[in-house]
Design an enzyme around this catalytic site. Sequence first.
Site, PDB file in Angstrom:
ATOM      1  N   PHE A 176     -13.717 -47.354  34.188  1.00 25.27           N
ATOM      2  CA  PHE A 176     -13.655 -48.553  35.034  1.00 25.27           C
ATOM      3  C   PHE A 176     -14.657 -49.613  34.542  1.00 25.27           C
ATOM      4  CE2 PHE A 176     -15.706 -50.035  39.204  1.00 25.27           C
ATOM      5  CZ  PHE A 176     -14.935 -51.185  39.282  1.00 25.27           C
ATOM      6  N   ASP A 216     -14.723 -42.897  23.722  1.00 26.57           N
ATOM      7  CA  ASP A 216     -14.425 -42.211  24.982  1.00 26.57           C
ATOM      8  C   ASP A 216     -13.707 -40.903  24.650  1.00 26.57           C
ATOM      9  OD1 ASP A 216     -14.086 -43.638  28.082  1.00 26.57           O
ATOM     10  OD2 ASP A 216     -13.231 -41.643  27.721  1.00 26.57           O
ATOM     11  N   THR A 236     -12.422 -38.608  32.065  1.00 23.44           N
ATOM     12  CA  THR A 236     -12.149 -39.214  33.383  1.00 23.44           C
ATOM     13  C   THR A 236     -11.605 -40.637  33.224  1.00 23.44           C
ATOM     14  OG1 THR A 236     -14.383 -40.156  33.645  1.00 23.44           O
ATOM     15  CG2 THR A 236     -14.051 -37.914  34.462  1.00 23.44           C
ATOM     16  N   SER A 276     -19.847 -41.039  31.283  1.00 26.45           N
ATOM     17  CA  SER A 276     -20.250 -39.971  32.209  1.00 26.45           C
ATOM     18  C   SER A 276     -19.221 -39.925  33.322  1.00 26.45           C
ATOM     19  CB  SER A 276     -21.617 -40.266  32.851  1.00 26.45           C
ATOM     20  OG  SER A 276     -21.863 -39.353  33.925  1.00 26.45           O
ATOM     21  N   ALA A 278     -26.356 -46.939  31.487  1.00 27.84           N
ATOM     22  CA  ALA A 278     -25.774 -47.129  32.820  1.00 27.84           C
ATOM     23  C   ALA A 278     -26.309 -46.010  33.708  1.00 27.84           C
ATOM     24  CB  ALA A 278     -24.239 -47.092  32.752  1.00 27.84           C
ATOM     25  N   TYR A 296     -25.367 -34.562  38.447  1.00 26.83           N
ATOM     26  CA  TYR A 296     -25.244 -36.003  38.178  1.00 26.83           C
ATOM     27  C   TYR A 296     -26.596 -36.690  38.363  1.00 26.83           C
ATOM     28  CZ  TYR A 296     -23.305 -40.774  38.578  1.00 26.83           C
ATOM     29  OH  TYR A 296     -23.026 -42.107  38.418  1.00 26.83           O
ATOM     30  N   LYS A 310     -28.866 -38.144  35.290  1.00 28.46           N
ATOM     31  CA  LYS A 310     -29.224 -39.559  35.128  1.00 28.46           C
ATOM     32  C   LYS A 310     -30.749 -39.746  35.131  1.00 28.46           C
ATOM     33  CE  LYS A 310     -25.113 -41.553  35.042  1.00 28.46           C
ATOM     34  NZ  LYS A 310     -24.608 -42.342  33.903  1.00 28.46           N
ATOM     35  N   ARG A 360     -13.101 -41.992  44.659  1.00 29.77           N
ATOM     36  CA  ARG A 360     -14.154 -42.859  45.210  1.00 29.77           C
ATOM     37  C   ARG A 360     -13.635 -43.579  46.441  1.00 29.77           C
ATOM     38  NH1 ARG A 360     -17.115 -44.844  39.743  1.00 29.77           N
ATOM     39  NH2 ARG A 360     -15.152 -44.275  38.767  1.00 29.77           N
TER      40      ARG A 360
END
Length: 311
Positions: free
Chosen positions: A11, A31, A35, A75, A114, A145, A149, A186
Amino acid sequence: MRVLLTGAAGFLGSHLAERLLKEGCEVIGVDNLSTGQRRNLDRLVAYPGFRFLQVDVARPLEVEGPLDWVLHFASPASPPRYLKLPIATLLVNAEGTRHLLDLALRKGARFFLASTSEVYGDPLVHPQPETYWGNVNPIGPRSIYDEGKRYAEALTLAYHRAYGVPVRIVRIFNSYGPFMDPEDGRVVSTFIVQALKGEPLTVFGDGSQTRSFCYVDDLIEGIRRLMEVDYPYPVNLGNPEEYRVLELAQLVKELTGSPSPVTFLPLPEDDPRQRRPDITLARKLLSWEPKVPVREGLSRTIAYFKELLNP
Ligand code: NAD
Ligand code: UDP
């Protein structure tokens, strides 16, 4: 400018890649499609400056030629997806970040990470400034996660301090907009798709937990500005417009005109109770603040999903 961007089929990565291609940059999109969506690449391959590499960045990576920037978005990012890919999520943020920092070091490139508001965990300080150290369960289901990060941030600053790699880190708060994956679970995409299909909107818990939702164009503008500023520490980017999840469900119903009912399901373990960015730093450093109010951004996103579901 020659840029390598990981997570290009995702996205956010696809939005930033398109922005850079429009500016005339050459973009090498990387990539592994774990996902990401192929349809996000379709719009990038239309630009002559785009090249795609299907590669898992948890493994070492070499590309020929010079690079000005290495931008690391790869990720899994939605809770259902990273919970299904626990080891891969840890590895792309740990090993993946290391390999991309090494690449940036070899090429003399600027590195971007990110990161996420999840580094604050279930925050006890509200809203969250960058100086808050967070409240993270290090062994809970979300830790793959959150800790991935947090490690990625620590590693990025270690490369900066030890080797002088120029780095940028953004802590991204919940962002939404066109080209989200309708199926990755989401909350914004899920509610919109449920409303458009006339299915019940699935509110977890009693829906009193809050999130603050940033339209993707605002976020991309903030990231673009940060790349030009010499500041290696984390910067929050998000829209401080805060909603209870139940309020969001009602707003999506209103904006879609959907008759869908709201249904209540169990709250996932360690789901943060509240989240809102303190964007004082971004305002000062980048002269940036979000421009698109949530109602407006949701309407644009609803138009995108309507077209996607009924082309
Ligand atoms: P996304 O899932 O749409 O995109 C992530 C992309 O990374 C996907 O295309 C996926 O296939 C790719 N990927 C995953 N593992 C990989 C690997 N090992 N090698 C190569 N590619 C891999 O998610 P997104 O919303 O675009 O998020 C992008 C980044 O921004 C993530 O790092 C995420 O943690 C961060 N972020 C996003 C948000 C948000 O609200 N969207 C909030 C906070 C942080
Ligand atoms: N959520 C929900 N219903 C859904 C998906 C999510 O109520 O179908 C809630 C979730 O429990 C969380 C919030 O919406 O409190 C945001 O979830 P999301 O997965 O979008 O992102 P998070 O901020 O939790 O990473």
